[in-house]
Write a protein that holds these residues in place. Structure first.
Motif, PDB file in Angstrom:
ATOM      1  N   GLU A  97       0.757  -1.250  -0.014  1.00 27.99           N
ATOM      2  CA  GLU A  97       0.160  -0.115   0.174  1.00 27.99           C
ATOM      3  C   GLU A  97       0.774   1.272   0.000  1.00 27.99           C
ATOM      4  OE1 GLU A  97      -2.335  -3.350   1.985  1.00 27.99           O
ATOM      5  OE2 GLU A  97      -0.133  -2.469   2.101  1.00 27.99           O
ATOM      6  N   ARG A  98       2.233   1.105   0.375  1.00 27.92           N
ATOM      7  CA  ARG A  98       2.908   2.273   0.498  1.00 27.92           C
ATOM      8  C   ARG A  98       3.627   2.905  -0.580  1.00 27.92           C
ATOM      9  NH1 ARG A  98       3.005   4.477   5.205  1.00 27.92           N
ATOM     10  NH2 ARG A  98       2.392   3.446   7.304  1.00 27.92           N
ATOM     11  N   ASN A  99       3.916   1.813  -1.541  1.00 27.38           N
ATOM     12  CA  ASN A  99       4.384   2.237  -2.844  1.00 27.38           C
ATOM     13  C   ASN A  99       3.515   1.886  -3.999  1.00 27.38           C
ATOM     14  OD1 ASN A  99       4.544  -0.577  -2.821  1.00 27.38           O
ATOM     15  ND2 ASN A  99       6.811  -0.834  -3.240  1.00 27.38           N
ATOM     16  N   HIS A 101       0.304   3.369  -5.950  1.00 22.53           N
ATOM     17  CA  HIS A 101      -0.359   4.737  -6.049  1.00 22.53           C
ATOM     18  C   HIS A 101      -1.550   4.354  -6.934  1.00 22.53           C
ATOM     19  CE1 HIS A 101       3.783   5.400  -5.492  1.00 22.53           C
ATOM     20  NE2 HIS A 101       3.215   6.587  -4.506  1.00 22.53           N
ATOM     21  N   ASP A 104      -1.489   3.983 -10.862  1.00 22.24           N
ATOM     22  CA  ASP A 104      -0.360   3.414 -11.330  1.00 22.24           C
ATOM     23  C   ASP A 104      -0.608   2.201 -12.381  1.00 22.24           C
ATOM     24  OD1 ASP A 104       1.153   5.019  -9.744  1.00 22.24           O
ATOM     25  OD2 ASP A 104       1.853   3.398  -8.294  1.00 22.24           O
ATOM     26  N   LYS A 167       3.867   5.560 -13.344  1.00 19.96           N
ATOM     27  CA  LYS A 167       3.538   5.861 -11.995  1.00 19.96           C
ATOM     28  C   LYS A 167       2.505   7.067 -12.333  1.00 19.96           C
ATOM     29  CE  LYS A 167       6.109   5.420  -8.570  1.00 19.96           C
ATOM     30  NZ  LYS A 167       7.326   5.226  -7.677  1.00 19.96           N
ATOM     31  N   LYS A 171       0.861  10.613  -7.501  1.00 14.80           N
ATOM     32  CA  LYS A 171       1.554  10.024  -6.281  1.00 14.80           C
ATOM     33  C   LYS A 171       0.544  10.064  -4.963  1.00 14.80           C
ATOM     34  CE  LYS A 171       5.986  11.196  -8.255  1.00 14.80           C
ATOM     35  NZ  LYS A 171       7.221  11.632  -8.063  1.00 14.80           N
ATOM     36  N   SER A 173      -0.747   7.497  -2.789  1.00 20.93           N
ATOM     37  CA  SER A 173      -0.613   5.963  -2.440  1.00 20.93           C
ATOM     38  C   SER A 173      -1.747   5.461  -1.765  1.00 20.93           C
ATOM     39  CB  SER A 173       0.472   5.878  -1.284  1.00 20.93           C
ATOM     40  OG  SER A 173       0.227   6.150  -0.073  1.00 20.93           O
TER      41      SER A 173
END
Length: 203
Positions: A97-99, A101, A104, A167, A171, A173
């Motif tokens: 979940e942190r990287n 988005h 994406d 990406k 951004k 996330s």
């Protein structure tokens, strides 16, 4: 490679009537790992079904859960399964979940998929594992998993990696969306626990 993510398992399931404890319901949460290539359409993997209208659909065609969290849950759940722990279609390593988005875009075999939104944990997970507060734990940790829409259909397999193609420029996330989604509830819960330690504040 930082933008290539290993697929640990690729999973699909049929709708069954399940009984866990005192609860009986229809669900496709018990998924089987696919060893052979599978066609991925706009509505998901061929052979994968959803029991309720709020599950699946073009914006929820695939559910991903990170294998990175399996060890955490193994300490909470008795006799956990080794694949599709939370009924996800894709179990990956390194994509969380942190990287990930919203927006994406990834290549997956012949298909192209796009992150759409966080998964919303439901009561069936608590029923399946007989852990009443498992949904709360998922929300508090942010270990919810997330969903994809399919931009291009095609054949996919467990041997294919998820490869980041684009990406999203905003951004945002999945972790950020979860924080916003559950923030008020978490603040309220923390305040109640704080007040219980200081009864004078409850007067």
């Amino acid at each position: 490679m930082a933008d290539h993510y290993q697929v640990q398992s690729l999973n699909y399931g049929k709708i069954e009537t399940l009984t866990y404890g005192k609860r009986t319901f229809q669900s496709a949460i018990r998924k089987t790992a696919a060893d052979e290539p599978v066609f991925l359409s706009k509505l998901g993997l061929e052979g994968d079904k959803q029991a309720y209208k709020d599950h699946g659909g073009v914006d929820k065609a695939l559910c991903l859960y990170p294998y990175d969290y399996y060890e955490y849950w193994n300490n909470i759940i008795q006799n956990p399964v080794k694949t599709a722990l939370f009924g996800e279609n894709i179990t990956t390593v390194g994509l969380t979940e942190r990287n990930a988005h919203v927006g994406d875009i990834f290549a997956f075999g012949e298909a192209i998929i796009q992150v759409s939104e966080p998964r919303n944990p439901c009561y069936k997970l608590a029923a399946k594992y007989e852990v009443p507060d498992i949904v709360v734990k998922m929300r508090d940790t942010g270990y919810t998993g997330f969903l994809f829409r399919v931009l291009k259909e095609g054949i996919v397999s467990v041997r294919d990696e998820l490869i980041l193609l684009e990406k999203d420029p905003n951004k945002v996330s999945i972790a950020t969306v979860n924080d916003v989604k559950f923030k008020d509830r978490l603040i309220k819960r923390s305040w109640i626990e704080f007040c219980k330690q200081r009864p004078c504040l409850l007067v």
